[in-house]
Scaffold this active site. Structure first.
Site, PDB file in Angstrom:
ATOM      1  N   ASP A  51       0.828  -1.190   0.000  1.00 12.33           N
ATOM      2  CA  ASP A  51       0.000   0.000   0.000  1.00 12.33           C
ATOM      3  C   ASP A  51       0.871   1.253   0.000  1.00 12.33           C
ATOM      4  O   ASP A  51       1.993   1.231  -0.499  1.00 12.33           O
ATOM      5  CB  ASP A  51      -0.941  -0.028   1.217  1.00 12.33           C
ATOM      6  CG  ASP A  51      -2.322   0.512   0.879  1.00 12.33           C
ATOM      7  OD1 ASP A  51      -2.408   1.696   0.513  1.00 12.33           O
ATOM      8  OD2 ASP A  51      -3.305  -0.233   0.985  1.00 12.33           O
ATOM      9  N   HIS A 109      -3.981   5.859   2.735  1.00  6.57           N
ATOM     10  CA  HIS A 109      -4.618   4.622   2.301  1.00  6.57           C
ATOM     11  C   HIS A 109      -4.107   3.397   3.060  1.00  6.57           C
ATOM     12  O   HIS A 109      -4.882   2.546   3.499  1.00  6.57           O
ATOM     13  CB  HIS A 109      -4.372   4.460   0.798  1.00  6.57           C
ATOM     14  CG  HIS A 109      -5.246   3.482   0.104  1.00  6.57           C
ATOM     15  ND1 HIS A 109      -4.886   2.178  -0.114  1.00  6.57           N
ATOM     16  CD2 HIS A 109      -6.474   3.612  -0.452  1.00  6.57           C
ATOM     17  CE1 HIS A 109      -5.844   1.549  -0.767  1.00  6.57           C
ATOM     18  NE2 HIS A 109      -6.821   2.392  -0.999  1.00  6.57           N
ATOM     19  N   SER A 436     -11.257  -0.912  -1.766  1.00  9.21           N
ATOM     20  CA  SER A 436     -10.017  -0.895  -0.988  1.00  9.21           C
ATOM     21  C   SER A 436     -10.265  -1.266   0.466  1.00  9.21           C
ATOM     22  O   SER A 436      -9.364  -1.761   1.144  1.00  9.21           O
ATOM     23  CB  SER A 436      -9.386   0.504  -1.021  1.00  9.21           C
ATOM     24  OG  SER A 436      -8.738   0.736  -2.233  1.00  9.21           O
TER      25      SER A 436
END
Length: 648
Positions: A51, A109, A436
């Site tokens: 990520d 994220h 996600s």
């Protein structure tokens, strides 16, 4: 380069895209009881996430009550400050090409996805007082290893492949990748190549389906050795209700729930889009010549979060007191909860049409917004959100994709800095949506299954999830899509994850790496192309080539012409030693299905049984896709495989 010793392949680098307090309970996970306790909360399992990096100081990554990492762990920690790795966050490495920085978070994220998969328990987690409770990842005692492969320009597939190789060597048990973004043959897909290397070592990999729905054939990460995860809603909403002057009320959502906003005053209501399409979107500068001061402004939804924040800022700068953000028709009625810069509610498309009709019906339209806070128990959940990418698979139409759906809408997850700098508020948690977020939910469940069944292969874990998935919402009705229509198999895959049932599935469909090679031969790949996927010499002349639908997958995707097609499946008994299963076929219009034998009898655990399925047309229907299911039912288990048939 091809003439040099050791050369394998060369290809153009691709850039991939980045694709909770309540969801554990929604999924049936409760502290000190049931599956969470039986699986020991994922204790000892290592989840590798690829990520944007991670914030090591976040409370979700505290190592309270965490055991040391397993002795097999060989990973590294590349943080340089006082806050570094611990018994929860056991590894962190940076694979972004050209970067020598420590793997600190870039964009938020990676911190989000890590907390959803395996964040530790954090009391009193909330966003502006909403969604309050104890936050926890799905596998709260599992270890986390972060491999930073994404920067603010995206995620290189070359960096991703290098990180997967490193994670395999480091000793991870599972890989979770909430990235993707393109369709390609598997030999030209770095995610597929890396995932195959992982499953050869017994490492499970889940990946997000993508956020390009509701259009069909928009999937990423289609390889059958990857668990491809779509996004669904759950039963909690942070409610903001638009109340019109005619008394009609339309529930929407908003993270920002301002206590000082007057709830008993009706303000003038205006839709600038009646005169100007640019103003309909409330894009920057579009309201300069429109009188919205002191009014509630209706704006059409478009784009991502930046566009949404821009709308709110535009309304605020023009003097509007609040915003009603309306879904476009393609988005349907699924709503998202946002942190915004002024009082706002996001309502669905049909509600928006009613609001616009009201504005057109009177010369003095009025409205107010009632902020009702966090509400739980919405019976329409789970449903499939519009943005969740849909099948069918382009890379392999003979495999149903996505595989499964899980919570990915309005999820409370850890964040690394201010949620949106424009709000001027620093938050520890945020409400986020996307495949996600659904992907690490499934990664966490896979960690629980790995802890409960350490001898299960990646395919066995995947099968257990898929064959036990739910087909109904909390009302007992079929799972719906964003249009409030029954969702098809290309939206749901096998259905919605049910962790408790997945832990004890009765039967599993197992697949060994060499079976995938037979499948790749059946796709018509050359020996060289197969070699690129499996990282060894491929030779289809020495393999039994099988068609796609013959792979021992827990679902069926058939392209059916006038000729009858026959396939086999082999199931392994992981339930009661002595058990009998009877087949049940959901009738499919235009298709005649025969399963033989119709009864499977087992006398011991791990015993296998093989059955055959024939598909033939009954006539009268062509040029369309039809769907159903084949289930094996005992007095204790239902082992269900979805069936998709495209009639030609």
């Amino acid at each position: 380069m091809e003439k040099k010793d050791g050369f394998v392949s060369a290809r153009v680098e691709k850039i991939l895209a980045l694709h909770t307090t309540h969801t554990p309970n929604f999924l049936g996970l409760y502290q000190n009881m049931g599956f969470w306790q039986e699986s020991n909360y994922g204790k000892g399992v290592i989840i590798g996430l690829l990520d944007t990096g991670i914030n090591p100081g976040h409370p979700s990554f505290s190592d309270d009550n965490m055991p040391p990492p397993p002795k097999k762990w060989k990973g590294k920690c590349e943080f340089t400050g006082n806050i570094t790795c611990n018994k929860k966050l056991i590894g962190a490495r940076n694979f972004v090409s050209g970067s020598t920085d420590p793997p600190y978070e870039e964009g938020g994220h990676g911190t989000l996805t890590s907390s959803v998969a395996a964040g530790n328990f954090v009391d009193d987690a909330n966003v502006f007082g909403n969604a309050n409770g104890t936050a926890a990842g799905i596998a709260p005692l599992a270890h986390i290893a972060m491999y930073k492969v994404c920067s603010n320009v995206g995620c290189s597939d070359v960096d991703t492949l290098a990180a997967i190789d490193a994670a395999i060597d480091d000793g991870v048990d599972l890989l979770s990748l909430s990235i993707g973004g393109y369709n390609a043959p598997f030999y030209d897909d770095g995610m597929a190549i890396g995932a195959f290397a992982a499953i050869q070592k017994g490492i499970f990999m889940s990946a997000s389906a993508g956020n390009d729905g509701p259009l069909s054939a928009t999937l990423s990460n289609e390889a059958p050795w990857i668990l491809t995860v779509g996004a669904s809603t759950h039963d909690r909403k942070i409610v903001a209700t638009a109340v019109l002057g005619n008394g009609q009320e339309y529930n929407g959502e908003s993270v920002l729930q301002p206590t000082g906003f007057p709830h008993d005053i009706l303000f003038p209501l205006v839709y600038p889009g009646l005169l100007d399409q640019k103003a309909a979107l409330c894009s920057s500068g579009s309201l300069n010549s429109t009188d919205v001061k002191g009014k509630v402004v209706v704006c059409d939804k478009s784009g991502g979060s930046t566009a949404r924040l821009e709308k709110g800022q535009t309304v605020k700068d023009a003097g509007g007191v609040a915003m009603i953000l309306i879904n476009l028709e393609i988005d349907g009625d699924g709503t998202l909860a946002y942190v915004d810069v002024l009082p706002t509610t996001n309502v669905g498309y049909n509600a928006g049409e009613m609001i616009k009709a009201y504005i057109n019906s009177t010369s003095t339209p009025l409205a107010r917004i009632l902020f009702k806070g966090t509400k739980i128990g919405f019976k329409s959940a789970p449903s499939v959100i519009s943005f969740s990418s849909r099948g069918p698979s382009l890379a392999s139409p003979g495999i149903v994709k996505p595989d499964i759906i899980g919570p990915g809408v309005n999820i409370l997850a850890a964040t690394h800095v201010s949620v949106e700098n424009k709000t001027g508020t620093d938050l520890t948690f945020n409400i986020v949506s996307g495949t996600s977020i659904s992907c690490p939910h499934l990664s966490g469940i896979a960690a629980l299954l790995k802890s409960a069944h350490p001898d299960w292969s990646p395919a066995a874990i995947k099968s257990a999830m898929m064959t036990t998935a739910d087909q109904s919402n909390l009302e007992g009705q079929p799972i719906l899509d964003h249009r409030n229509q029954p969702a098809d198999v290309f939206a749901t895959g096998s259905g919605h994850i049910n962790p408790l049932k997945a832990c004890n599935p009765g039967l599993i469909y197992d697949i060994q790496p060499h079976n995938y090679i037979q499948y790749l031969c059946g796709l018509g790949y050359t020996d060289k192309e197969i070699g690129l996927v499996v990282q060894q010499t491929g030779n289809c002349s020495l393999q039994v080539s099988i068609p796609e639908a013959e792979l021992n997958y827990p679902s069926f995707s058939i392209i059916l012409g006038p000729q009858t097609q026959n396939y086999t499946r082999t199931v392994t008994n992981v339930g009661d030693a002595s058990s009998t299963y009877v087949v049940n076929i959901t009738r499919i219009q235009g298709v005649y299905i025969v399963v033989e034998p119709t009864t499977l009898v087992f006398t011991k655990v791990n015993q296998q049984a093989t059955y055959s399925v024939s598909f033939s047309q009954t006539g009268g229907i062509t040029g369309r896709s039809v769907q159903g299911a084949i289930s094996w039912i005992s007095n204790k288990y239902v082992v269900r495989s979805p069936v998709s048939v495209k009639l030609e």
